[in-house]
Enzyme design. Structure first.
Site, PDB file in Angstrom:
ATOM      1  N   ASP A 174       0.818  -1.213   0.000  1.00 31.03           N
ATOM      2  CA  ASP A 174       0.000   0.000   0.000  1.00 31.03           C
ATOM      3  C   ASP A 174       0.853   1.266   0.000  1.00 31.03           C
ATOM      4  O   ASP A 174       2.028   1.232  -0.355  1.00 31.03           O
ATOM      5  CB  ASP A 174      -0.952  -0.037   1.195  1.00 31.03           C
ATOM      6  N   HIS A 222      -3.919   6.090   3.391  1.00 23.34           N
ATOM      7  CA  HIS A 222      -4.642   4.911   2.910  1.00 23.34           C
ATOM      8  C   HIS A 222      -4.055   3.606   3.433  1.00 23.34           C
ATOM      9  O   HIS A 222      -4.775   2.728   3.932  1.00 23.34           O
ATOM     10  CB  HIS A 222      -4.633   4.938   1.377  1.00 23.34           C
ATOM     11  N   SER A 398     -11.323  -0.722  -1.032  1.00 25.04           N
ATOM     12  CA  SER A 398     -10.036  -0.857  -0.342  1.00 25.04           C
ATOM     13  C   SER A 398     -10.214  -1.311   1.097  1.00 25.04           C
ATOM     14  O   SER A 398      -9.308  -1.915   1.675  1.00 25.04           O
ATOM     15  CB  SER A 398      -9.294   0.484  -0.335  1.00 25.04           C
TER      16      SER A 398
END
Length: 465
Positions: A174, A222, A398
């Site tokens: 990520d 994120h 996600s």
């Protein structure tokens, strides 16, 4: 085991969650769960592609990835003017530099010169719908995690967990990670920066942007949000509990960096990270990222390598709300995860597939009407990036994928406790799809349906035959 009590989050200078469990979950054992290889040989992996990739898709400017066939790299480069060898990738691919804007032309020339396959160095984007900063802050916070976990019967599964004998590892590929975040640090293994951003291999912080460019809100947070849903520490009177309930470790792998004016990942970096995760013994590789580009030979080969080593790739289905899974979710052998609303129907942004695929759902929000869920943010500012804080509200496929990854890891641990060995990637995928809410039937909108964590821990047909 008593279920975790999850009171509402309160907004302020710090965000804390007071959990009052009757019996806290046991600490994880020290041994790791060695993944069970799929049994593939290199000969049994997907055949090598032949021809040209899709040059209309987003890619790294001025770079090509080449499968040379039977020609030496030097001889191949010598046959085409303006091609510079940059290095080789595992699996036989070469990474070469050409003039930006001439990628397609040079690829065609390399193919004529004897190369077997030439493709761009494709770009992969994190798949999330940005959070809205105007969410109300109240004790009746609709973004608390409990309803989302209850949607996949996760609390019921926690009550069924036996004594752990090993700790499975979920590799999270990520954007960036803060290893010192107090709600994640105990669950993290030493991570790796696989990008060419100039930072040290152990530096998991956001990549410094090029001059004139800046991050958008939440862009680098994120990865921390995804990792938090896998393994945020439970029962520590702080933040949120990860779905892994202190029984799962996260291997953080940074794969996003700046390419031109975008914070993004590439074929070469993503493939290297998949191979690294497999070599480190990860049971699951979480891929909350994707692209609409089909047939990335470099990534597909790396996925086959991971499967052959016993690592199950789990990938987000995509946030376009259209028919057709994004890649890598669409590749064979990958468990694709879409998002559901809290009522179990498909989220409005979640990609679906009218063609049967290994697709399941986890509750991860909706755009209209808005549904969001809490997870972690980096909780540490940088000279070039301001974090969302210690916690943030998220929505998108996600944040469905890490719930599935954590459940897959819990299944690995339970299988190991019962049989003294872990399940293969095929076994994990079969268990999670066939026990989902659609009862083993495939629906074009919802795939095999919402994950049913309670069935994963009890099923004697597909999970514990």
């Amino acid at each position: 085991m008593k279920r975790l009590a999850l009171p509402a989050l309160l907004l302020g200078a710090a965000l804390l969650l007071t959990a009052c469990p009757q019996t806290p979950p046991p600490p994880p054992p020290s041994a790791s769960c060695a993944p069970t290889p799929q049994g593939l040989t290199l000969q049994a992996l997907p055949p090598e592609p032949q021809g040209l990739g899709d040059f209309s898709a987003p890619h790294v400017p001025g770079e090509l990835l080449v499968l040379p066939g039977g020609i030496t790299p030097q001889a191949l480069a010598g046959r085409v003017e303006g091609v510079e060898l940059l290095g080789s990738l595992p699996g036989g691919f070469l990474r070469v530099r050409v003039s930006p804007g001439e990628e397609a032309a040079k690829a065609a020339a390399l193919l004529r010169a004897g190369a077997r396959w030439v493709q761009p160095n494709y770009l992969y984007r994190p798949l999330f719908t940005p959070n809205d900063p105007l969410y109300p802050a109240s004790p009746l916070d609709a973004s608390r995690l409990q309803p989302y976990y209850q949607a996949i019967r996760l609390e019921a599964a926690w009550d069924l967990l036996g004594s752990p004998r090993c700790t499975p590892v979920v590799a999270v590929l990520d954007t960036a990670f803060n290893p010192n975040h107090p709600d994640l640090q105990p669950s993290l293994l030493p991570g790796r920066n696989l990008t060419p951003d100039g930072l040290a291999p152990e530096d998991l912080s956001p990549s410094p942007p090029p001059q004139g460019y800046a991050y958008t809100d939440g862009e680098a947070d994120h990865g921390q949000g995804v990792a938090g849903l896998v393994a945020a520490v439970a029962d520590n009177n702080r933040g949120i509990p990860g779905a892994g309930l202190n029984r799962v470790k996260v291997l953080p792998l940074k794969v996003f960096y700046w390419v031109g004016g975008e914070y993004i990942s590439s074929s070469a970096v993503l493939a290297a990270a998949l191979r690294y995760a497999a070599d480190q013994g990860a049971a699951v590789a979480n891929l909350s990222l994707g692209t609409s580009t089909p047939l990335d030979g470099v990534v597909q080969q790396a996925l086959g390598y991971a499967l052959s080593k016993g690592t199950l790739p789990v990938a987000s289905s995509g946030n376009a709300g259209t028919d057709g899974l994004f890649y890598p979710a669409a590749y064979p052998g990958v468990l694709a995860v879409g998002s559901a609303r809290l009522d179990g129907t498909r989220s409005d942004f979640s990609n679906y597939s009218t063609q049967p695929a290994d697709l399941v759902l986890a509750a991860a929000g909706n755009k209209n009407p808005l549904q969001t869920l809490w997870s972690l943010a980096l909780g540490q500012n940088y000279p070039y990036y301001q974090t969302l804080g210690a916690y943030a509200k998220w929505v998108g496929t996600s944040f469905a994928a890490p719930q599935a990854s954590a459940l897959a890891a819990l299944y690995v641990a339970e299988h190991y406790a019962r049989y003294g060995r872990g399940p293969s990637p095929d076994q994990i995928r079969l268990c999670l799809t066939q026990t989902a809410s659609n009862g083993g039937s495939y629906d074009p909108q919802t795939g095999y349906g919402l994950l049913r964590a309670d069935r994963v821990m009890t099923d004697t047909t597909y999970c514990f035959p």
